[in-house]
Design a protein around this motif. Structure first.
Motif, PDB file in Angstrom:
ATOM      1  N   PHE A  49       0.867  -1.179   0.000  1.00 30.98           N
ATOM      2  CA  PHE A  49       0.000   0.000   0.000  1.00 30.98           C
ATOM      3  C   PHE A  49       0.907   1.233   0.000  1.00 30.98           C
ATOM      4  O   PHE A  49       1.666   1.445   0.947  1.00 30.98           O
ATOM      5  N   THR A  50       0.819   2.022  -1.073  1.00 28.48           N
ATOM      6  CA  THR A  50       1.834   3.040  -1.327  1.00 28.48           C
ATOM      7  C   THR A  50       1.227   4.394  -1.658  1.00 28.48           C
ATOM      8  O   THR A  50       0.302   4.477  -2.464  1.00 28.48           O
ATOM      9  N   ASP A  51       1.768   5.442  -1.023  1.00 31.51           N
ATOM     10  CA  ASP A  51       1.529   6.803  -1.489  1.00 31.51           C
ATOM     11  C   ASP A  51       2.904   7.338  -1.897  1.00 31.51           C
ATOM     12  O   ASP A  51       3.402   6.943  -2.931  1.00 31.51           O
ATOM     13  N   ASP A  52       3.565   8.178  -1.099  1.00 29.72           N
ATOM     14  CA  ASP A  52       4.957   8.511  -1.403  1.00 29.72           C
ATOM     15  C   ASP A  52       5.915   7.662  -0.567  1.00 29.72           C
ATOM     16  O   ASP A  52       7.125   7.814  -0.638  1.00 29.72           O
ATOM     17  N   GLU A  53       5.339   6.756   0.235  1.00 26.12           N
ATOM     18  CA  GLU A  53       6.064   5.741   0.994  1.00 26.12           C
ATOM     19  C   GLU A  53       5.229   4.469   0.970  1.00 26.12           C
ATOM     20  O   GLU A  53       4.037   4.519   0.680  1.00 26.12           O
ATOM     21  N   ASP A  69      -9.712 -12.611   2.051  1.00 22.79           N
ATOM     22  CA  ASP A  69      -9.483 -11.355   2.764  1.00 22.79           C
ATOM     23  C   ASP A  69      -9.915 -10.154   1.918  1.00 22.79           C
ATOM     24  O   ASP A  69     -10.457  -9.183   2.450  1.00 22.79           O
ATOM     25  N   CYS A  70      -9.676 -10.197   0.617  1.00 30.56           N
ATOM     26  CA  CYS A  70     -10.125  -9.114  -0.270  1.00 30.56           C
ATOM     27  C   CYS A  70     -11.647  -8.993  -0.215  1.00 30.56           C
ATOM     28  O   CYS A  70     -12.189  -7.884  -0.162  1.00 30.56           O
ATOM     29  N   ALA A  71     -12.332 -10.130  -0.205  1.00 33.48           N
ATOM     30  CA  ALA A  71     -13.801 -10.123  -0.164  1.00 33.48           C
ATOM     31  C   ALA A  71     -14.319  -9.629   1.178  1.00 33.48           C
ATOM     32  O   ALA A  71     -15.336  -8.938   1.246  1.00 33.48           O
ATOM     33  N   ASN A  72     -13.614  -9.990   2.248  1.00 36.40           N
ATOM     34  CA  ASN A  72     -14.065  -9.625   3.597  1.00 36.40           C
ATOM     35  C   ASN A  72     -13.622  -8.233   4.014  1.00 36.40           C
ATOM     36  O   ASN A  72     -14.070  -7.727   5.034  1.00 36.40           O
ATOM     37  N   GLY A  73     -12.727  -7.649   3.239  1.00 44.67           N
ATOM     38  CA  GLY A  73     -12.247  -6.302   3.555  1.00 44.67           C
ATOM     39  C   GLY A  73     -10.870  -6.319   4.177  1.00 44.67           C
ATOM     40  O   GLY A  73     -10.637  -6.996   5.170  1.00 44.67           O
ATOM     41  N   ILE A  74      -9.976  -5.621   3.546  1.00 44.42           N
ATOM     42  CA  ILE A  74      -8.608  -5.480   4.047  1.00 44.42           C
ATOM     43  C   ILE A  74      -8.487  -4.067   4.602  1.00 44.42           C
ATOM     44  O   ILE A  74      -8.977  -3.114   4.006  1.00 44.42           O
ATOM     45  N   ASN A  75      -7.833  -3.944   5.739  1.00 40.93           N
ATOM     46  CA  ASN A  75      -7.612  -2.624   6.327  1.00 40.93           C
ATOM     47  C   ASN A  75      -6.558  -1.893   5.500  1.00 40.93           C
ATOM     48  O   ASN A  75      -5.383  -2.241   5.531  1.00 40.93           O
ATOM     49  N   VAL A  76      -6.997  -0.889   4.746  1.00 38.84           N
ATOM     50  CA  VAL A  76      -6.112  -0.153   3.851  1.00 38.84           C
ATOM     51  C   VAL A  76      -5.738   1.169   4.512  1.00 38.84           C
ATOM     52  O   VAL A  76      -6.610   1.940   4.898  1.00 38.84           O
ATOM     53  N   PRO A  77      -4.428   1.434   4.652  1.00 37.27           N
ATOM     54  CA  PRO A  77      -4.028   2.707   5.257  1.00 37.27           C
ATOM     55  C   PRO A  77      -4.379   3.888   4.355  1.00 37.27           C
ATOM     56  O   PRO A  77      -4.483   3.737   3.142  1.00 37.27           O
ATOM     57  N   ASN A  78      -4.579   5.045   4.952  1.00 37.02           N
ATOM     58  CA  ASN A  78      -4.810   6.266   4.184  1.00 37.02           C
ATOM     59  C   ASN A  78      -3.481   6.866   3.766  1.00 37.02           C
ATOM     60  O   ASN A  78      -2.502   6.764   4.498  1.00 37.02           O
ATOM     61  N   GLY A  79      -3.482   7.499   2.609  1.00 33.90           N
ATOM     62  CA  GLY A  79      -2.257   8.105   2.130  1.00 33.90           C
ATOM     63  C   GLY A  79      -2.465   9.512   1.648  1.00 33.90           C
ATOM     64  O   GLY A  79      -3.558  10.049   1.718  1.00 33.90           O
ATOM     65  N   GLY A  80      -1.385  10.112   1.144  1.00 35.66           N
ATOM     66  CA  GLY A  80      -1.437  11.487   0.677  1.00 35.66           C
ATOM     67  C   GLY A  80      -0.796  11.653  -0.681  1.00 35.66           C
ATOM     68  O   GLY A  80      -1.439  11.484  -1.700  1.00 35.66           O
ATOM     69  N   ALA A  81       0.485  11.944  -0.692  1.00 35.73           N
ATOM     70  CA  ALA A  81       1.232  12.196  -1.931  1.00 35.73           C
ATOM     71  C   ALA A  81       1.407  10.911  -2.738  1.00 35.73           C
ATOM     72  O   ALA A  81       0.916   9.858  -2.337  1.00 35.73           O
ATOM     73  N   THR A  82       2.109  10.978  -3.873  1.00 32.54           N
ATOM     74  CA  THR A  82       2.166   9.817  -4.746  1.00 32.54           C
ATOM     75  C   THR A  82       3.564   9.573  -5.307  1.00 32.54           C
ATOM     76  O   THR A  82       4.159  10.468  -5.895  1.00 32.54           O
ATOM     77  N   ASP A  83       4.068   8.350  -5.162  1.00 43.19           N
ATOM     78  CA  ASP A  83       5.266   7.883  -5.860  1.00 43.19           C
ATOM     79  C   ASP A  83       5.211   6.356  -5.889  1.00 43.19           C
ATOM     80  O   ASP A  83       5.700   5.694  -4.989  1.00 43.19           O
ATOM     81  N   MET A  84       4.589   5.820  -6.922  1.00 44.88           N
ATOM     82  CA  MET A  84       4.398   4.368  -7.022  1.00 44.88           C
ATOM     83  C   MET A  84       5.721   3.620  -7.168  1.00 44.88           C
ATOM     84  O   MET A  84       5.811   2.442  -6.830  1.00 44.88           O
TER      85      MET A  84
END
Length: 135
Positions: A49-53, A69-84
């Motif tokens: 899971f990536t934003d600028d980090e 787990d994808c179907a049941n929901g994965i806890n995805v962190p929130n991000g800001g900037a972008t650098d894939m």
């Protein structure tokens, strides 16, 4: 799902763009992640899971559990900037040579890494390297 992912048992990594511009499409990314893993027939998967980090990683040796787990929901962190490319580098450093990047494409592009990169894009942006499929 991106159908150009080769079907073999090689491990596959998925970089998920969690930058601000992608917050509303994270649920779509989660459904595509499950399809990518099922379609690729891989036996091992890593998610960065990536934003600028890289804000979090998951690694699975059991693709069936990953899909559940994808179907049941994965806890995805929130991000800001972008650098894939930060996420791509993390996956390559972890030993993965197949990397799918789920993104809107608003990211930095520099030198093509030594890996098979597939950009799964929600926009019409064309990346500087790798294959591109449209979501």
């Amino acid at each position: 799902a991106p159908s150009s992912v080769p079907q073999n048992s090689d491990p596959i990594a998925i970089v998920v763009d969690i930058s601000g511009s992608c917050h509303n499409i994270i649920p779509t990314f989660l459904s595509h992640m499950a399809s990518i893993v099922l379609d690729s027939r891989t036996t091992k998967v890593m998610v960065a899971f990536t934003d600028d980090e890289v804000r979090g990683t998951l690694e699975y040796d059991d693709p069936t559990q990953f899909v559940a787990d994808c179907a049941n929901g994965i806890n995805v962190p929130n991000g800001g900037a972008t650098d894939m490319e930060v996420g791509i580098a993390k996956c390559i450093d972890s030993g993965y040579t197949r990397v799918v990047v789920l993104t809107d494409g608003y990211t930095h592009y520099s030198t093509e890494p030594d890996a098979h990169i597939i950009w799964a894009m929600t926009t019409n942006i064309t990346p500087a390297y790798g294959e591109t499929v449209r979501l």
